[in-house]
Design a protein around this motif. Structure first.
Motif, short mmCIF file in Angstrom:
data_model
loop_
_atom_site.label_atom_id
_atom_site.label_comp_id
_atom_site.label_asym_id
_atom_site.label_seq_id
_atom_site.Cartn_x
_atom_site.Cartn_y
_atom_site.Cartn_z
N ARG A 48 -0.45 -2.86 -10.91
CA ARG A 48 -1.31 -3.16 -9.77
C ARG A 48 -2.55 -3.93 -10.20
O ARG A 48 -2.96 -4.91 -9.55
CB ARG A 48 -1.72 -1.86 -9.08
N ARG A 108 5.85 4.39 -6.87
CA ARG A 108 4.53 3.76 -6.85
C ARG A 108 4.32 2.99 -8.15
O ARG A 108 4.43 3.58 -9.25
CB ARG A 108 3.45 4.82 -6.70
N ARG A 145 -3.22 -7.76 -8.80
CA ARG A 145 -4.39 -7.98 -7.95
C ARG A 145 -5.49 -8.75 -8.67
O ARG A 145 -6.17 -9.60 -8.07
CB ARG A 145 -4.90 -6.63 -7.43
N ASP A 194 0.84 -1.19 0.00
CA ASP A 194 0.00 0.00 0.00
C ASP A 194 0.87 1.25 0.00
O ASP A 194 2.10 1.18 0.16
CB ASP A 194 -0.97 0.00 1.18
N ASP A 195 0.25 2.39 -0.20
CA ASP A 195 1.01 3.63 -0.37
C ASP A 195 1.82 3.99 0.87
O ASP A 195 2.91 4.58 0.76
CB ASP A 195 0.06 4.78 -0.72
#
Length: 302
Positions: free
Chosen positions: A233, A227, A237, A216-217
């Protein structure tokens, strides 16, 4: 023949305060062995982002120079308690080894409690997003009771009592303590390199990218990683969610699967003795940062 949701029905017939070990064992060795392994890896990874923890791990060099051994030993010690229970010779030996290692360093109670919280909260959050089902209330209560018991035997004070307490403690601690540390970044990089080493060399960059895509961030900021883009992502996911749908359609596991059976455990091809797992630090030697200092023996291992 056992049907897909029969073990959940069995779990719901048990008392989560009295039968927490049986519930925990059914959940992690029958229902979600692969997912719990990934979630606990992520749980340990989160702890690096607390500078006092990440800095200590870097100074011991256990996760930067002996990364595979440290991974194996941690998994096997925790696994021993799951398989054999708290009140067996094997379980007491595993907890004793954990305590002996921790008491060689100046680790605060708050840091110890936070690490324990990650073991409760991260699996629940992982399964919410990537599991073939979510944990039931019975399982959450059993998870909290299991780790309260482990925490008490590790001498940790002011333990959370319910899952909600564990979650609040974790979120508050991360908000107050996550931050940059150069040593913690080295530990993080070594862990990513280890995960890549489990696969053929051409796949290592993909594994690293997928691992970063799961952070997570707040973790990415703490380690100062770029990022990952939305495509990375989304693919990572999405693949995990597709796996969950496929697992839901498969017949349930007939035999328990323990962490010692995981292919990622590579350091003990000829077997191991629980009493010999882990490190045996000497004050002032091999990274032990506080010569002559020991945490008080707040609780016995048995």
């Amino acid at each position: 023949m056992v049907q897909r949701y029969d073990r959940l029905k069995e779990i719901q017939r048990l008392d989560p305060e009295r039968d927490f070990l049986e519930i925990y064992r059914l959940t992690v060795t029958y229902e979600f062995p692969w997912d719990i392994t990934r979630a606990l890896e992520l749980a340990l990874y989160r702890t690096y982002a607390v500078p006092s923890i990440g800095r200590l791990l870097d100074r011991t060099a256990e996760l930067t120079e002996r990364t595979q051994k440290r991974y194996d030993d941690t998994a096997l010690l925790l696994d021993t308690v799951v398989e054999h229970g708290f009140d067996t010779e094997e379980g007491r030996t595993a907890v004793r080894r954990i305590n002996q290692m921790h008491r060689s360093y100046d680790i605060s109670n708050d840091d110890m409690r936070y690490v324990l919280c990650t073991f409760v909260v991260t699996p629940k959050r992982w399964l919410d997003e990537f599991g073939w089902r979510r944990l039931s209330d019975h399982e959450l209560r059993a998870f909290a009771a299991y780790y309260r018991t482990l925490g008490a035997r590790m001498g940790i004070k002011d333990l959370p009592q319910s899952y909600e307490d564990f979650e609040r403690t974790l979120d508050t601690y991360e908000h107050e303590h996550f931050g940059w540390d150069e040593g913690a970044r080295r530990v993080s990089d070594a862990t990513l390199e280890l995960m890549g080493s489990w696969y053929p060399a051409p796949l290592a960059p993909l594994v690293r990218g997928a691992s970063l895509a799961l952070l997570d961030d707040s973790l990415l900021r703490a380690f100062r990683y770029d990022r990952p883009g939305p495509v990375a992502r989304g693919l990572t996911r999405g693949a995990l969610r597709l796996r969950a749908r496929a697992v839901r359609l498969l017949p349930p596991r007939r035999k328990p699967h323990y962490a010692r059976q995981n292919p990622e455990i590579k350091g003990y091809p000829d077997g191991y003795e629980v009493a010999a797992l882990g490190t045996f630090p000497t004050p002032g030697v091999r990274g032990c940062p506080v010569p002559g200092h020991r945490r008080p023996a707040e609780a016995p291992a048995e």
